[in-house]
Design an enzyme around this catalytic site. Structure first.
Site, PDB file in Angstrom:
ATOM      1  N   ASP A  10      32.911  41.718  32.528  1.00 50.87           N
ATOM      2  CA  ASP A  10      33.815  42.091  33.490  1.00 50.87           C
ATOM      3  C   ASP A  10      34.686  40.777  33.870  1.00 50.87           C
ATOM      4  O   ASP A  10      34.719  39.633  33.241  1.00 50.87           O
ATOM      5  CB  ASP A  10      33.361  42.059  34.518  1.00 50.87           C
ATOM      6  CG  ASP A  10      34.272  42.538  35.805  1.00 50.87           C
ATOM      7  OD1 ASP A  10      35.165  42.950  35.513  1.00 50.87           O
ATOM      8  OD2 ASP A  10      33.802  42.071  36.976  1.00 50.87           O
ATOM      9  N   SER A  11      35.774  40.971  34.416  1.00 52.94           N
ATOM     10  CA  SER A  11      36.905  39.603  34.620  1.00 52.94           C
ATOM     11  C   SER A  11      36.147  38.793  35.088  1.00 52.94           C
ATOM     12  O   SER A  11      36.104  37.691  35.135  1.00 52.94           O
ATOM     13  CB  SER A  11      38.198  39.999  34.818  1.00 52.94           C
ATOM     14  OG  SER A  11      37.730  41.095  36.668  1.00 52.94           O
ATOM     15  N   TYR A  42      41.545  39.195  36.400  1.00 56.15           N
ATOM     16  CA  TYR A  42      42.791  40.130  35.970  1.00 56.15           C
ATOM     17  C   TYR A  42      43.909  40.597  36.338  1.00 56.15           C
ATOM     18  O   TYR A  42      44.892  40.805  35.918  1.00 56.15           O
ATOM     19  CB  TYR A  42      41.680  40.929  34.817  1.00 56.15           C
ATOM     20  CG  TYR A  42      41.188  39.754  33.883  1.00 56.15           C
ATOM     21  CD1 TYR A  42      40.710  38.237  33.408  1.00 56.15           C
ATOM     22  CD2 TYR A  42      41.109  40.453  32.710  1.00 56.15           C
ATOM     23  CE1 TYR A  42      40.120  37.762  32.851  1.00 56.15           C
ATOM     24  CE2 TYR A  42      39.540  40.365  31.656  1.00 56.15           C
ATOM     25  CZ  TYR A  42      39.272  39.095  31.269  1.00 56.15           C
ATOM     26  OH  TYR A  42      38.931  37.841  30.768  1.00 56.15           O
ATOM     27  N   GLY A  43      43.858  41.089  37.688  1.00 54.43           N
ATOM     28  CA  GLY A  43      44.934  42.464  38.256  1.00 54.43           C
ATOM     29  C   GLY A  43      45.773  42.142  38.062  1.00 54.43           C
ATOM     30  O   GLY A  43      46.728  42.932  38.272  1.00 54.43           O
ATOM     31  N   CYS A  73      35.452  46.740  32.867  1.00 55.54           N
ATOM     32  CA  CYS A  73      36.209  46.257  34.109  1.00 55.54           C
ATOM     33  C   CYS A  73      37.363  47.281  33.720  1.00 55.54           C
ATOM     34  O   CYS A  73      37.976  47.235  32.511  1.00 55.54           O
ATOM     35  CB  CYS A  73      37.124  44.891  33.361  1.00 55.54           C
ATOM     36  SG  CYS A  73      37.787  44.036  34.181  1.00 55.54           S
ATOM     37  N   ASN A  74      37.533  48.069  35.134  1.00 57.85           N
ATOM     38  CA  ASN A  74      38.913  49.098  34.695  1.00 57.85           C
ATOM     39  C   ASN A  74      40.424  48.033  34.413  1.00 57.85           C
ATOM     40  O   ASN A  74      40.902  48.832  33.870  1.00 57.85           O
ATOM     41  CB  ASN A  74      39.448  49.476  36.686  1.00 57.85           C
ATOM     42  CG  ASN A  74      37.939  50.692  36.471  1.00 57.85           C
ATOM     43  OD1 ASN A  74      38.376  51.695  36.690  1.00 57.85           O
ATOM     44  ND2 ASN A  74      37.309  49.449  37.509  1.00 57.85           N
ATOM     45  N   THR A  75      40.304  47.257  34.298  1.00 60.01           N
ATOM     46  CA  THR A  75      41.930  46.568  34.273  1.00 60.01           C
ATOM     47  C   THR A  75      41.648  46.104  32.437  1.00 60.01           C
ATOM     48  O   THR A  75      42.538  46.909  32.038  1.00 60.01           O
ATOM     49  CB  THR A  75      42.054  44.681  34.774  1.00 60.01           C
ATOM     50  OG1 THR A  75      41.504  45.200  35.991  1.00 60.01           O
ATOM     51  CG2 THR A  75      43.532  44.717  34.811  1.00 60.01           C
ATOM     52  N   GLU A 158      35.771  38.465  46.140  1.00 58.41           N
ATOM     53  CA  GLU A 158      34.897  37.303  45.146  1.00 58.41           C
ATOM     54  C   GLU A 158      35.115  35.640  46.039  1.00 58.41           C
ATOM     55  O   GLU A 158      34.146  35.105  46.071  1.00 58.41           O
ATOM     56  CB  GLU A 158      36.183  37.226  44.281  1.00 58.41           C
ATOM     57  CG  GLU A 158      36.214  38.034  43.400  1.00 58.41           C
ATOM     58  CD  GLU A 158      35.319  37.423  41.593  1.00 58.41           C
ATOM     59  OE1 GLU A 158      35.620  36.075  41.630  1.00 58.41           O
ATOM     60  OE2 GLU A 158      35.046  39.165  40.896  1.00 58.41           O
ATOM     61  N   CYS A 192      37.829  50.674  40.640  1.00 59.41           N
ATOM     62  CA  CYS A 192      38.003  48.837  40.645  1.00 59.41           C
ATOM     63  C   CYS A 192      36.261  48.350  40.438  1.00 59.41           C
ATOM     64  O   CYS A 192      36.198  48.348  41.524  1.00 59.41           O
ATOM     65  CB  CYS A 192      39.059  47.539  41.109  1.00 59.41           C
ATOM     66  SG  CYS A 192      38.365  45.765  41.682  1.00 59.41           S
ATOM     67  N   THR A 193      35.839  47.385  39.847  1.00 57.56           N
ATOM     68  CA  THR A 193      34.217  47.417  40.153  1.00 57.56           C
ATOM     69  C   THR A 193      33.498  46.241  40.820  1.00 57.56           C
ATOM     70  O   THR A 193      32.944  46.377  41.534  1.00 57.56           O
ATOM     71  CB  THR A 193      33.848  46.815  38.764  1.00 57.56           C
ATOM     72  OG1 THR A 193      34.689  45.952  37.866  1.00 57.56           O
ATOM     73  CG2 THR A 193      34.150  48.090  37.682  1.00 57.56           C
ATOM     74  N   HIS A 194      34.925  45.653  41.919  1.00 56.65           N
ATOM     75  CA  HIS A 194      34.926  45.325  42.461  1.00 56.65           C
ATOM     76  C   HIS A 194      34.468  45.721  44.163  1.00 56.65           C
ATOM     77  O   HIS A 194      33.791  45.331  45.073  1.00 56.65           O
ATOM     78  CB  HIS A 194      35.697  43.607  42.962  1.00 56.65           C
ATOM     79  CG  HIS A 194      35.433  43.026  42.151  1.00 56.65           C
ATOM     80  ND1 HIS A 194      36.227  43.210  41.033  1.00 56.65           N
ATOM     81  CD2 HIS A 194      35.236  41.382  42.690  1.00 56.65           C
ATOM     82  CE1 HIS A 194      35.655  41.636  40.726  1.00 56.65           C
ATOM     83  NE2 HIS A 194      35.742  40.816  41.380  1.00 56.65           N
TER      84      HIS A 194
END
Ligand code: DGL
Length: 274
Positions: A10-11, A42-43, A73-75, A158, A192-194
């Site tokens: 993931d980013s 990265y988004g 990571c979706n992005t 984050e 989005c994984t966040h």
């Protein structure tokens, strides 16, 4: 080829929400997580940059013994997966595999939505790539998809502000925007994984008849099926139940923030990507 752990990329920290769910369903496997924390998010980055960073990360995980890498990571799944699969893998080693998390999430959608109107909340990059509507149309042409980019949600998570009052404003605003685009939406994908870290607040501002879907469970389920269908890949994945972590940031920073996403002590090492 020597067997090794499954690589999870993931980013930043978001992929940890996917890793937890995968480990619940596949506790016997070994995992090596890599977070590009020094270069997150990265988004908001271009296709070229997301591809370059993601392919560096995939190569690093291959070099460390992984034969299978999941872009958690979706992005990265939206902007880099296809090129890596089609152009890079045949040159690096055609026996290795890289999988994303958009397709596994979408596969289960047909059984979930009844109104056939679905909303996607994701980063600007994922929304602009149109990956969700394109994947959904391939499997379920009758489903109408609306998307809303939430560029401030990842920085809020984050920076440890997920539970702050100020975050409510931005959560509510993007949900209201999404629902204003299509009032028949009965299912929202957190693409989005966040975003699972914001789940309680998202649930609070989403009408109760609308289902809110997080990806981890579906990605885990899909990976279990993948291993059953691909015994040759399963044989290349070691199984001692271990989990190690790599970060492009400092070990101390990773450790302190990872605790927001991952509920156990971690063995972490810092690496440089190039
Ligand atoms: N975790 C990434 C995703 O799922 C978003 C974080 C970022 O913007 O780097 O899309």
């Amino acid at each position: 080829m020597q067997p090794g752990p499954i690589g999870i990329f993931d980013s930043g920290y978001g992929g940890l929400t996917i890793l937890s769910q995968i480990r619940e369903q596949m506790p016997e496997y070994d995992f090596l997580y890599l977070g590009d924390n020094a270069r997150t998010p990265y988004g908001t980055r271009s296709f070229e940059v997301v591809y370059e960073f993601t392919s560096q990360a995939v190569k690093a995980l291959f070099d460390m013994g992984c034969s299978l890498v999941i872009l958690a990571c979706n992005t990265a799944s939206a902007k880099a997966l296809r090129t890596i699969q089609q152009i890079d893998l045949p040159k690096i080693d055609p026996r290795k595999r890289v999988l994303g998390i958009i397709r596994p999430t979408v596969e289960y959608l047909g059984d979930i939505t009844q109104s056939r109107h679905v909303g996607i909340l994701a980063t600007s990059g994922t929304i602009k790539s149109q990956s969700y509507p394109l994947e959904i149309k391939k499997l379920f042409p009758d489903i109408t998809v609306s998307g809303e980019a939430c560029p401030i949600w990842v920085p809020l998570v984050e920076s440890g502000e997920a539970q702050s009052e100020g975050t409510d404003y931005f959560v509510r605003r993007h949900i209201d925007n999404l629902l204003a685009k299509d009032e028949e939406i009965d299912t929202i994908i957190l693409g989005c994984t966040h975003y699972p870290i914001l789940y309680d607040k998202i649930r609070q501002y989403t009408p109760s008849h609308i289902k809110v879907i997080t990806q981890g469970e579906y990605v885990g389920r899909s990976l279990v099926h993948y291993m059953q269908r691909h015994p040759e890949m399963d044989a290349l994945c070691t199984k001692q139940g271990t989990c190690r972590f790599l970060t492009t940031e400092s070990v101390d920073i990773f450790r302190s923030y990872a605790s927001i996403f991952f509920d156990s002590s971690i063995e972490v090492q810092s690496i440089a990507l190039k």
